[in-house]
Motif scaffolding. Structure first.
Motif, short mmCIF file in Angstrom:
data_model
loop_
_atom_site.label_atom_id
_atom_site.label_comp_id
_atom_site.label_asym_id
_atom_site.label_seq_id
_atom_site.Cartn_x
_atom_site.Cartn_y
_atom_site.Cartn_z
N ALA A 189 0.91 -1.25 -0.05
CA ALA A 189 0.11 0.07 0.21
C ALA A 189 0.88 1.36 0.12
CB ALA A 189 -0.89 -0.11 1.07
N ARG A 190 2.02 1.08 0.78
CA ARG A 190 2.79 2.48 0.86
C ARG A 190 3.69 2.52 -0.78
NH1 ARG A 190 2.98 6.98 1.77
NH2 ARG A 190 1.87 6.17 3.60
N HIS A 191 4.11 1.68 -1.26
CA HIS A 191 4.54 1.75 -2.27
C HIS A 191 3.37 2.07 -3.63
CE1 HIS A 191 8.51 0.10 -1.53
NE2 HIS A 191 8.00 -0.95 -1.09
N ILE A 192 2.46 1.68 -3.42
CA ILE A 192 1.42 2.50 -4.50
C ILE A 192 1.24 3.82 -4.02
CG2 ILE A 192 -1.00 2.27 -5.39
CD1 ILE A 192 -0.77 -0.73 -4.58
N LYS A 193 0.93 4.18 -2.90
CA LYS A 193 0.60 5.44 -2.54
C LYS A 193 1.77 6.55 -2.89
CE LYS A 193 -1.58 8.82 0.11
NZ LYS A 193 -1.12 10.03 -0.79
N ASP A 194 3.21 6.16 -2.53
CA ASP A 194 4.00 6.66 -3.05
C ASP A 194 4.44 6.79 -4.43
OD1 ASP A 194 4.76 7.10 -0.40
OD2 ASP A 194 6.37 5.49 -0.30
N ASP A 195 4.19 5.71 -5.47
CA ASP A 195 4.12 5.85 -6.75
C ASP A 195 3.08 6.77 -7.30
OD1 ASP A 195 5.06 5.11 -9.21
OD2 ASP A 195 3.84 3.73 -9.54
N ARG A 196 2.02 6.81 -6.84
CA ARG A 196 0.79 7.41 -7.16
C ARG A 196 0.87 8.94 -7.27
NH1 ARG A 196 -4.69 9.15 -6.49
NH2 ARG A 196 -5.95 8.51 -8.23
N ASP A 197 1.30 9.47 -6.00
CA ASP A 197 1.87 10.81 -5.44
C ASP A 197 2.91 11.37 -6.27
OD1 ASP A 197 0.04 10.59 -3.48
OD2 ASP A 197 1.35 10.49 -1.83
N ALA A 198 3.81 10.28 -6.88
CA ALA A 198 4.88 11.23 -7.75
C ALA A 198 4.64 11.20 -9.01
CB ALA A 198 6.03 10.17 -7.42
N ASN A 199 3.81 10.27 -9.28
CA ASN A 199 3.61 9.97 -11.09
C ASN A 199 2.39 10.09 -11.55
OD1 ASN A 199 6.58 9.21 -11.44
ND2 ASN A 199 6.11 7.36 -10.45
N PHE A 200 1.31 10.63 -10.82
CA PHE A 200 -0.06 10.74 -11.35
C PHE A 200 -0.18 11.75 -12.25
CE2 PHE A 200 -4.51 12.06 -10.92
CZ PHE A 200 -5.21 10.77 -11.27
N VAL A 201 -0.86 11.65 -13.31
CA VAL A 201 -1.05 12.73 -14.45
C VAL A 201 -2.59 12.76 -14.57
CG1 VAL A 201 -0.67 13.15 -16.76
CG2 VAL A 201 0.78 11.40 -15.75
N GLU A 202 -2.81 14.24 -14.03
CA GLU A 202 -3.95 14.67 -14.12
C GLU A 202 -4.63 15.31 -15.42
OE1 GLU A 202 -6.91 17.74 -11.68
OE2 GLU A 202 -4.98 17.43 -10.88
N ARG A 203 -3.78 15.98 -16.27
CA ARG A 203 -4.15 16.24 -17.40
C ARG A 203 -2.81 16.17 -18.35
NH1 ARG A 203 -8.47 19.88 -17.17
NH2 ARG A 203 -8.90 20.64 -15.18
N ASN A 204 -3.03 15.65 -19.68
CA ASN A 204 -2.14 15.58 -20.80
C ASN A 204 -1.65 17.06 -21.07
OD1 ASN A 204 -4.20 16.57 -22.39
ND2 ASN A 204 -4.33 14.43 -23.44
N ALA A 205 -0.85 17.17 -22.35
CA ALA A 205 -0.13 18.27 -22.74
C ALA A 205 -1.19 18.97 -23.27
CB ALA A 205 0.92 17.75 -23.80
N GLU A 206 -2.36 18.55 -23.90
CA GLU A 206 -3.51 19.64 -24.45
C GLU A 206 -4.36 19.89 -23.44
OE1 GLU A 206 -2.91 16.15 -25.71
OE2 GLU A 206 -1.61 16.93 -27.29
N GLY A 207 -4.03 19.55 -22.20
CA GLY A 207 -5.17 20.17 -20.99
C GLY A 207 -6.42 19.34 -20.88
N VAL A 208 -6.41 18.27 -21.28
CA VAL A 208 -7.38 17.24 -21.38
C VAL A 208 -7.29 16.47 -20.02
CG1 VAL A 208 -8.98 15.39 -22.42
CG2 VAL A 208 -7.78 16.96 -23.92
N THR A 209 -8.29 16.28 -19.22
CA THR A 209 -8.11 15.57 -18.09
C THR A 209 -8.31 13.99 -18.21
OG1 THR A 209 -9.55 17.15 -16.77
CG2 THR A 209 -9.33 14.90 -15.84
N VAL A 210 -7.23 13.36 -18.12
CA VAL A 210 -6.84 11.89 -18.33
C VAL A 210 -6.80 11.26 -16.85
CG1 VAL A 210 -5.68 12.54 -20.41
CG2 VAL A 210 -4.42 12.30 -18.38
N ASN A 211 -6.51 11.70 -15.82
CA ASN A 211 -6.21 10.87 -14.61
C ASN A 211 -5.95 9.61 -14.76
OD1 ASN A 211 -7.24 12.95 -12.90
ND2 ASN A 211 -9.71 12.49 -13.42
N ARG A 212 -4.52 9.66 -15.07
CA ARG A 212 -3.90 8.19 -15.06
C ARG A 212 -2.65 8.05 -14.53
NH1 ARG A 212 -3.18 9.06 -21.63
NH2 ARG A 212 -1.92 10.72 -21.50
N LEU A 213 -2.20 6.66 -14.06
CA LEU A 213 -0.87 6.35 -13.56
C LEU A 213 -0.14 5.50 -14.51
CD1 LEU A 213 0.84 6.64 -10.90
CD2 LEU A 213 -0.46 4.74 -10.19
N PRO A 214 0.55 6.13 -15.14
CA PRO A 214 1.42 5.41 -16.54
C PRO A 214 2.67 4.53 -15.73
CG PRO A 214 2.24 7.57 -16.35
CD PRO A 214 1.20 7.34 -15.34
#
Length: 195
Positions: free
Chosen positions: A134-159
């Motif tokens: 759970a801690r590793h998932i939380k740390d990864d999500r906090d560091a790498n979560f992408v809310e919007r892409n380069a065009e400004g569209v909401t994507v909400n993804r964790l690549p």
């Protein structure tokens, strides 16, 4: 030596008759009259599903034990379930060899972790293992979560995180797995059936 078909069958049937008589000790009446113990006589039967692929073959698992709370049942036989609608009693070689996997000395029975910088595995508790995941998932999500892409569209993804789902679960469990992974923002979700 030339042997025609009829001679070949005579030789084979004579050989089979001879080995049968030898196996019965030339006393077929006594050998056939002897009572045999059925190996599954006092066993407890458990129905289950094979965990290896997405076919979901049915299993009959047999264990010995008196069912008391302070004892552990011993699994000693696994076979295909003839009443199962998917496999009708058939198992592939991996499913047929499940008993060897269960009793393997190399099988892990508890979680282990290898700390960074070491080459040794350390046994940890299940609570600690779940907390670390759970801690590793939380740390990864906090560091790498992408809310919007380069065009400004909401994507909400964790690549940077992926999920390998199980094949031998019910539709309800698969639905909950998808809900969890999509809520985290995972876009890389696959299934064991494709491995």
């Amino acid at each position: 030596m030339q042997v025609n078909r009829r001679q070949f069958f005579k030789v084979c049937s004579g050989g089979m008759a001879g080995t049968t008589l030898a196996a019965l000790g030339f006393a077929p009446g006594a050998a056939l009259a002897q009572a045999r113990q059925y190996k599954l006589l006092r066993a407890r039967e458990i129905r289950n599903t094979c965990p290896y692929c997405s076919v979901g073959c049915g299993l009959l698992m047999y264990s010995m034990g008196d069912g008391a709370g302070n004892t552990r049942n011993t699994l000693f036989h696994i076979e295909g379930d003839p009443d199962h609608p998917v496999s009708r009693g058939a198992l592939c070689p991996k499913g047929a060899g499940l008993i060897d996997y269960i009793h393997s000395e190399d099988r892990l029975h508890y979680p282990e972790v290898r700390e960074p910088g070491t080459d040794k595995w350390k046994r940890i508790s299940w609570e600690e293992a779940l907390s670390r995941i759970a801690r590793h998932i939380k740390d990864d999500r906090d560091a790498n979560f992408v809310e919007r892409n380069a065009e400004g569209v909401t994507v909400n993804r964790l690549p940077t995180l992926s999920m390998m789902a199980s094949t031998s679960t019910t539709n309800e469990a698969g639905f909950l797995t998808q809900k969890l992974t999509r809520a985290l923002g995972l876009i890389h979700v696959d299934n064991i059936a494709r491995v």
